[in-house]
Scaffold this active site. Structure first.
Site, short mmCIF file in Angstrom:
data_model
loop_
_atom_site.label_atom_id
_atom_site.label_comp_id
_atom_site.label_asym_id
_atom_site.label_seq_id
_atom_site.Cartn_x
_atom_site.Cartn_y
_atom_site.Cartn_z
N TYR A 435 -4.70 2.96 -33.91
CA TYR A 435 -4.20 1.59 -33.83
C TYR A 435 -4.36 1.00 -32.42
CZ TYR A 435 0.53 3.71 -32.80
OH TYR A 435 1.59 4.41 -32.32
N GLU A 436 -4.15 -0.30 -32.35
CA GLU A 436 -4.45 -1.11 -31.14
C GLU A 436 -5.93 -1.05 -30.78
OE1 GLU A 436 -2.17 -2.94 -30.67
OE2 GLU A 436 -0.52 -1.80 -31.51
N GLY A 437 -6.77 -0.95 -31.79
CA GLY A 437 -8.22 -0.81 -31.58
C GLY A 437 -8.57 0.66 -31.52
#
Length: 585
Positions: A435-437
C-alpha cells in the site's frame, strides 16, 4: 511473547552523536524554542513506556478479534478505544503537528522514532494515528484558513481522525480512471458521490468524527480534485451536526493488520469542501501520500526491530544442539545463539534494522530542514526528501519483511504458531510493500523521477556529500571507506547510463528500477554503518561502541556486496525482461 524494550540508547546515539540533532534544532528558529535534547529524551522515554505498557498488550488480541462491521458501525477490538483515549489525551496524535492549531510542534527527527516504537508494538493501532497526522499535514499545506481553523485542532487533539480516500475498484495506482464525482453547490461546497476501496481507517469507534480526504472529478473535467468530506457534518460553531452521507459498505478480510479497519466507503451526496485548486488534487494529495510513504517505511523498520528482539531473546534461551567446537560448559545442548547460521540471521536483521533507523532519522532531518530552514539549505533538503522518500518506503519495507521471516526462521517450528508472536509480524508487515504505492512503483518513481528526471544532478550532489563525509571519518577502516566510495561511484556510472538511454530504451527504467533502488539502499547503509561506527568509537559505553563495530564489520563483509549484485542486474538492461511476447506468459 517477550516484553518490548525500546532501543532508546541507539535512538539517542543517532540524534545526539550521528546526526547532531541539538545543533540542527538550535539553528532553526522555529525549533530552538520548542525542543532540546532533554525534551527529546523525555518524549522518547515516555513513548517507550506507552508502547510497551499500552500498545503491545493490544497486539495479539487485536489480531485474533479483528474489527467488526455491524450495521453502520465499525467496532475495534477490546481495549482499543480505552487505549486510544489515553494516547490522545497525552497529545501523541499531534506530536509533530502545528503548534498554532494545537499540535506539539516537535521535529520529524524525533517523530520517526516515536512512530517506530508504535509499529514495533501494535501496527494496527499506530496506523489510525498515522493517517490522522498525514491528513492534518495535507490540510495545513493546502486548505483554506477556515478549513484549517475548523478541522486541525480536532485532528491534532485526536477527537477526530483522518483518512485518505483514493483507490476505486477499477482505478488503483493509476487514478486517472476514478469515477467519484463532485457537483458544485450554491454555498460553495460540493456534493460528493461515488465509492472507494481499501480505505485504511475509513471508519472506527475511536473518534467522534472521521475526516476523509477524497479524490473526485468536477463536471466536464479530466483533472482530479481533492475534497475534505467529514463523516459527520460540522456546524459553523465547530459542533457536530448530522450524518453527511458517508457510510461503510463493507470491510476487507485481510492476511494481517486485522485490527485496522480497511473499508469500502460510499459517498451519497456527501458535502465536501475543495482543498487547493480545482484539478490539482493529486498535487495536494501527494503531501499526505509522501507522509504516509515514510510512515509505512517506519512500519517495516518497527517490525524489523520487533523481529530482532523476539528472535534474539529466543536464541539466547532455546537449547538445541551443541556448538560446532563443542560446548564451552560441557552441556549436552547449548543455546542456539552459538550456531553460525542463527548468528548470520540475527546479525543480518540487526545490521539492516540499525542502518534503517539511521535512514529514518536522516530523512526526518531533511524534512525538518525543508520545512524550517531557508535558502540553499532548504532547497537542498527538499531535493533530498524527494530522493529519499521512495527509498525509505520501499527499502525499509522490503527489508522489514525479510527481517520478520528471518526472525521466524530463528524460532523454527515455534515461529509458525501464534504463541510466540513472530508469525503475526510476518503477516502484518507484508502489506507494507503494497500500500501507499507498491514498492515497484516507488522504485520507478526513484529512478524515473528522482534520479533521471534532473539528469542525475541530485544523485550526483548527494554522492559528493557522502564522499565528503567519508573523508572526515577518522576511525573508519580505510579499506571499507574506499569500498563504499567505489560503490557510490558505480551507482553514478549506472545512473548516467540509464539517463543516456532512457529515450531509446523506453522500458529500461521500469524494468531495472527495483534493482537500482536496492543497489542504492545497500550502498547507503554501508555509508551509515561507517558513520555510526566512527561516531561510536568515542562513546562513553565501551560495550555499545564494540557492538557497533562488530555489526559494522559484519555489514561490510557480508551485505554491502549486495549493492554491486543489484547493479550488475541493472547493467544487464531490459532486453531479456521485455523479449518474450505477452501471450507466452
Amino acid at each position: 511473547m517477550y516484553p518490548y524494550q525500546a532501543p532508546l540508547k541507539d535512538m539517542q546515539f543517532l540524534l545526539e552523536n550521528v546526526f547532531d540533532a541539538p545543533t540542527t534544532w538550535q539553528q532553526l528558529p522555529a525549533m530552538a524554542e520548542t525542543v532540546d535534547m532533554d525534551t527529546a529524551l523525555a518524549i522518547l522515554d515516555e513513548s517507550a513506556k506507552i508502547s510497551r505498557d499500552l500498545l503491545q498488550p493490544l497486539n495479539r488480541n487485536g489480531d485474533e478479534q479483528g474489527v467488526v462491521h455491524s450495521g453502520n458501525d465499525i467496532i475495534t477490538p477490546d481495549g482499543f478505544k480505552e487505549a486510544y483515549n489515553q494516547f490522545a489525551e497525552g497529545g501523541w496524535v499531534g506530536l509533530c503537528g502545528e503548534a498554532d492549531f494545537g499540535g506539539m510542534g516537535m521535529p520529524k527527527m524525533l517523530g520517526v522514532l516515536v512512530d517506530e516504537m508504535g509499529y514495533s508494538t501494535c501496527n494496527a493501532f499506530t496506523l489510525y494515528n498515522s493517517l490522522t497526522a498525514g491528513a492534518a499535514l495535507c490540510i495545513h499545506a493546502h486548505a483554506s484558513d477556515d478549513l484549517k481553523q475548523t478541522y486541525l485542532p480536532n485532528l491534532y487533539s485526536g477527537h477526530w481522525a483522518g483518512a485518505m480516500d483514493m483507490t476505486e475498484p477499477h482505478a488503483g495506482s493509476d487514478l486517472k480512471g476514478i469515477r467519484t464525482k463532485a457537483e458544485p453547490l450554491d454555498d460553495g461546497s460540493y456534493a460528493i458521490t461515488g465509492n472507494k476501496i481499501f480505505i485504511t481507517g475509513g471508519d472506527q469507534d475511536l473518534t467522534e468524527n472521521v475526516i476523509h480526504l477524497v479524490l473526485a472529478k468536477l463536471p466536464n473535467s479530466k483533472g482530479i480534485s481533492l475534497f475534505l468530506v467529514p463523516k459527520i457534518s460540522v456546524n459553523s460553531d465547530g459542533s457536530l451536526g448530522e450524518p453527511n452521507g458517508v457510510t461503510v459498505g463493507s470491510i476487507e478480510h485481510k492476511m494481517g493488520l486485522k485490527a485496522s479497519a480497511t473499508c469500502v466507503m460510499n459517498y451519497d451526496n456527501a458535502k465536501g469542501f475543495l482543498i487547493g485548486e480545482p484539478d490539482r488534487g493529486l498535487v495536494c494529495m501527494f503531501t499526505m501520500m509522501n507522509y504516509e510513504r515514510l510512515a509505512i517505511g517506519l512500519q517495516g523498520l518497527g517490525n524489523s526491530q520487533a523481529a530482532y528482539q523476539l528472535a534474539s531473546d529466543y536464541a539466547k534461551e532455546r537449547l538445541q544442539g551443541v556448538a560446532a567446537a563443542g560446548s564451552a560448559t560441557g552441556a549436552t545442548s547449548d543455546p542456539i545463539i552459538v550456531h553460525g547460521d542463527v548468528r548470520r540471521m540475527l546479525l543480518t536483521i540487526r545490521a539492516m534494522t540499525e542502518a534503517g533507523r539511521a535512514l529514518s532519522v536522516y530523512t526526518g532531518k531533511q524534512l525538518d530542514l525543508a520545512k524550517y530552514a531557508s535558502g540553499d539549505v532548504q532547497a537542498k533538503a527538499a531535493r533530498y526528501v524527494g530522493l529519499l522518500t521512495p527509498v525509505s518506503k520501499a527499502f525499509l519495507t522490503d527489508r522489514g519483511l525479510d527481517a520478520t521471516i528471518m526472525g521466524q526462521q530463528v524460532f523454527g517450528g515455534h515461529g509458525y504458531i501464534r504463541e510466540t508472536g513472530i508469525e503475526q509480524f510476518v503477516r502484518d508487515t507484508r502489506i507494507a510493500q503494497i500500500y501507499e504505492g507498491t514498492n515497484g512503483i516507488q522504485a520507478i518513481d526513484f529512478l524515473g523521477r528522482k534520479i533521471t528526471y534532473d539528469n542525475v544532478a541530485t544523485l550526483t550532489e548527494f554522492v559528493a556529500e557522502v564522499n565528503a563525509s567519508l573523508a572526515e571519518l577518522t576511525q573508519a577502516n580505510p579499506a571499507h571507506k574506499a569500498t563504499v566510495s567505489q560503490v557510490f561511484a558505480e551507482l553514478l556510472v549506472t545512473a548516467n547510463y540509464i539517463n543516456d538511454n532512457k529515450k531509446t530504451q523506453p522500458a529500461l527504467v521500469n524494468a531495472c528500477a527495483v534493482d537500482f533502488l536496492d543497489a542504492f539502499g545497500y550502498a547507503l547503509y554501508g555509508y551509515f554503518w561507517l558513520l555510526m561506527a566512527d561516531k561510536a568509537s568515542n562513546h562513553e559505553d565501551n560495550t555499545f561502541a564494540a557492538q557497533k563495530q562488530y555489526v559494522a564489520d559484519f555489514y561490510m563483509d557480508k551485505l554491502l556486496s549486495k549493492s554491486q549484485y543489484h547493479l550488475s542486474q541493472v547493467n544487464q538492461g531490459d532486453k531479456s525482461i521485455m523479449a518474450m511476447p505477452a501471450e507466452m506468459f
